[in-house]
Design an enzyme around this catalytic site. Sequence first.
Site, PDB file in Angstrom:
ATOM      1  N   ASP A   1       0.851  -1.189   0.000  1.00 31.92           N
ATOM      2  CA  ASP A   1       0.000   0.000   0.000  1.00 31.92           C
ATOM      3  C   ASP A   1       0.896   1.252   0.000  1.00 31.92           C
ATOM      4  OD1 ASP A   1       0.758   0.504   2.650  1.00 31.92           O
ATOM      5  OD2 ASP A   1      -1.253   0.229   3.495  1.00 31.92           O
TER       6      ASP A   1
ATOM      7  N   HIS B   1       5.956 -31.851   8.659  1.00 32.00           N
ATOM      8  CA  HIS B   1       5.288 -30.583   8.360  1.00 32.00           C
ATOM      9  C   HIS B   1       4.352 -30.682   7.166  1.00 32.00           C
ATOM     10  CE1 HIS B   1       7.909 -28.919  11.344  1.00 32.00           C
ATOM     11  NE2 HIS B   1       8.983 -29.334  10.677  1.00 32.00           N
TER      12      HIS B   1
ATOM     13  N   THR C   1       1.573  -2.123   9.076  1.00 34.18           N
ATOM     14  CA  THR C   1       1.913  -3.128  10.086  1.00 34.18           C
ATOM     15  C   THR C   1       2.260  -4.475   9.479  1.00 34.18           C
ATOM     16  OG1 THR C   1      -0.407  -3.753  10.205  1.00 34.18           O
ATOM     17  CG2 THR C   1       0.369  -2.089  11.794  1.00 34.18           C
TER      18      THR C   1
ATOM     19  N   HIS D   1       8.894 -24.741   8.316  1.00 32.64           N
ATOM     20  CA  HIS D   1       7.822 -25.537   8.930  1.00 32.64           C
ATOM     21  C   HIS D   1       6.455 -25.322   8.270  1.00 32.64           C
ATOM     22  CE1 HIS D   1       9.950 -26.273  13.076  1.00 32.64           C
ATOM     23  NE2 HIS D   1      10.738 -26.533  12.041  1.00 32.64           N
TER      24      HIS D   1
ATOM     25  N   CYS E   1       2.333  -3.395   4.233  1.00 33.58           N
ATOM     26  CA  CYS E   1       1.467  -2.261   4.601  1.00 33.58           C
ATOM     27  C   CYS E   1       2.074  -1.666   5.862  1.00 33.58           C
ATOM     28  CB  CYS E   1       0.004  -2.686   4.757  1.00 33.58           C
ATOM     29  SG  CYS E   1      -0.341  -3.747   6.167  1.00 33.58           S
TER      30      CYS E   1
HETATM   31  C1  RB5 Z   1      -2.798   2.515   6.468  1.00 35.61           C
HETATM   32  O1  RB5 Z   1      -2.891   3.655   7.229  1.00 35.61           O
HETATM   33  C2  RB5 Z   1      -2.714   1.297   7.377  1.00 35.61           C
HETATM   34  O2  RB5 Z   1      -3.950   1.041   7.938  1.00 35.61           O
HETATM   35  C3  RB5 Z   1      -2.238   0.097   6.595  1.00 35.61           C
HETATM   36  O3  RB5 Z   1      -1.017   0.379   5.999  1.00 35.61           O
HETATM   37  C4  RB5 Z   1      -1.998  -1.168   7.378  1.00 35.61           C
HETATM   38  O4  RB5 Z   1      -1.157  -0.941   8.472  1.00 35.61           O
HETATM   39  C5  RB5 Z   1      -3.158  -1.953   7.746  1.00 35.61           C
HETATM   40  O5  RB5 Z   1      -3.070  -3.058   8.292  1.00 35.61           O
END
Ligand code: RB5
Length: 150
Positions: free
Chosen positions: A8, A133, A67, A98, A65
Amino acid sequence: MKIAIGNDHTGLALKRAITEVLVGLGHQVQDMGTDTDTSVDYPVYGARAARAVVSGECALGIVICGTGVGIGISANKVKGVRCAICSEVYSAVLSRQHNDANMLALGSRVVAPEYAQMIVRAFVESAFDGGRHVRRVGQMHALEEGGQLE
Ligand code: RB5
């Protein structure tokens, strides 16, 4: 290997860093976008990379993204994907050995580019151990089909 990368708007710098290391290792990168920092919906790019992997066009996929969580969950909704959301090297290696992970999700707001490069390198250079596995990976995919494990 041909490796799909989807991200993203938060993931551009990390994508550049990862592409650099993958190309340096002799891999081919298939960029599935996004390529601007205009806010986009991560499931779109997670799905693009995931479909490139399950179709066989790419051997592995990497998604980014903020996180790693949203795009990783999105990728895992595509049948046949085993996407590991990792922020350290150990889990990335074990996810290949695994879980036979075929995708890796990283958080651009969680891991520094230099550390993400180490994670990616460890991920692509690790291989499935097979053995016990195999049964467990099969069970994960049985769940995908609505199967009962017990
Ligand atoms: C974008 O602000 C954020 O929500 C996205 O990059 C991500 O972290 C979502 O899981």
